[in-house]
Design a protein around this motif. Sequence first.
Motif, PDB file in Angstrom:
ATOM      1  N   TYR A  64     -10.192  -1.022  -1.853  1.00 24.92           N
ATOM      2  CA  TYR A  64     -10.637  -1.893  -0.786  1.00 24.92           C
ATOM      3  C   TYR A  64     -10.673  -3.370  -1.088  1.00 24.92           C
ATOM      4  N   GLU A  85      -6.681   1.213   2.705  1.00 21.34           N
ATOM      5  CA  GLU A  85      -7.453  -0.027   2.625  1.00 21.34           C
ATOM      6  C   GLU A  85      -8.949   0.223   2.493  1.00 21.34           C
ATOM      7  N   ASN A 127      -2.104  -6.142  -4.738  1.00 23.39           N
ATOM      8  CA  ASN A 127      -2.181  -7.473  -4.166  1.00 23.39           C
ATOM      9  C   ASN A 127      -1.197  -8.346  -4.928  1.00 23.39           C
ATOM     10  N   ARG A 153       0.855  -1.191   0.000  1.00 20.31           N
ATOM     11  CA  ARG A 153       0.000   0.000   0.000  1.00 20.31           C
ATOM     12  C   ARG A 153       0.883   1.230   0.000  1.00 20.31           C
ATOM     13  N   ARG A 157      -2.791   0.526  -4.140  1.00 22.51           N
ATOM     14  CA  ARG A 157      -2.720  -0.756  -3.457  1.00 22.51           C
ATOM     15  C   ARG A 157      -2.448  -1.843  -4.477  1.00 22.51           C
TER      16      ARG A 157
END
Length: 200
Positions: free
Chosen positions: A140, A136, A92, A57, A90
């Motif tokens: 999200y 976050e 992942n 992040r 962000r």
Amino acid sequence: YETWGVAPTLHAKHDLFGIESRLDAGFRAHFENQHREMIRGNSPNARDGKLVVKIERFADGYSGFVQNKFIWNDWTLTPGVRVESVSYERKNLLNGTAGQSSLTEILPSFAMTYSPIDEATLFFGIHRGFAPPRVEDAVYNDTGGSAEIGPEISWNTEFGIRARPTAGVKTELTYFHNDFDALTVLGTVGGGTVPVAQGK
């Protein structure tokens, strides 16, 4: 977690408008990086397990402000303005998804004092309050989506009196009022939908 930034400021006395004045101005650049992993073991004593979260992040914030205090006899008037700009990202790293979001807000302020005698000062102030969403919350989910979450915004007002009725004694009485146009409340993170609610 990595956090760093810089915040230079300027203070100057002047009489540009024919009134004794004090100028304050500044700029801030702020950067945050978060590298987060969660490893889930199969027992309370586990020292290893399955990697279930691997996320990065990022948040960059830029802010600038200027205010000028006008001093005239027993009065001071201080108008000001601040600009806040924040961007989020962000990633992942387990499934390759990513998301980003940004926002900018202009935040005015005004303050005033009146000192009719040396022992007492009346004061009043109002400013636009601001708190950005967390990374976050704004970015999200694991599909890289960005939620439409704005900042927390409010009008914050105060007025009161400071007094020194006798040597060695100081008193202050202040009334505060905070009116939120948008207040963010976190909900259940495991619900599968945007985990926030926002409103007045």
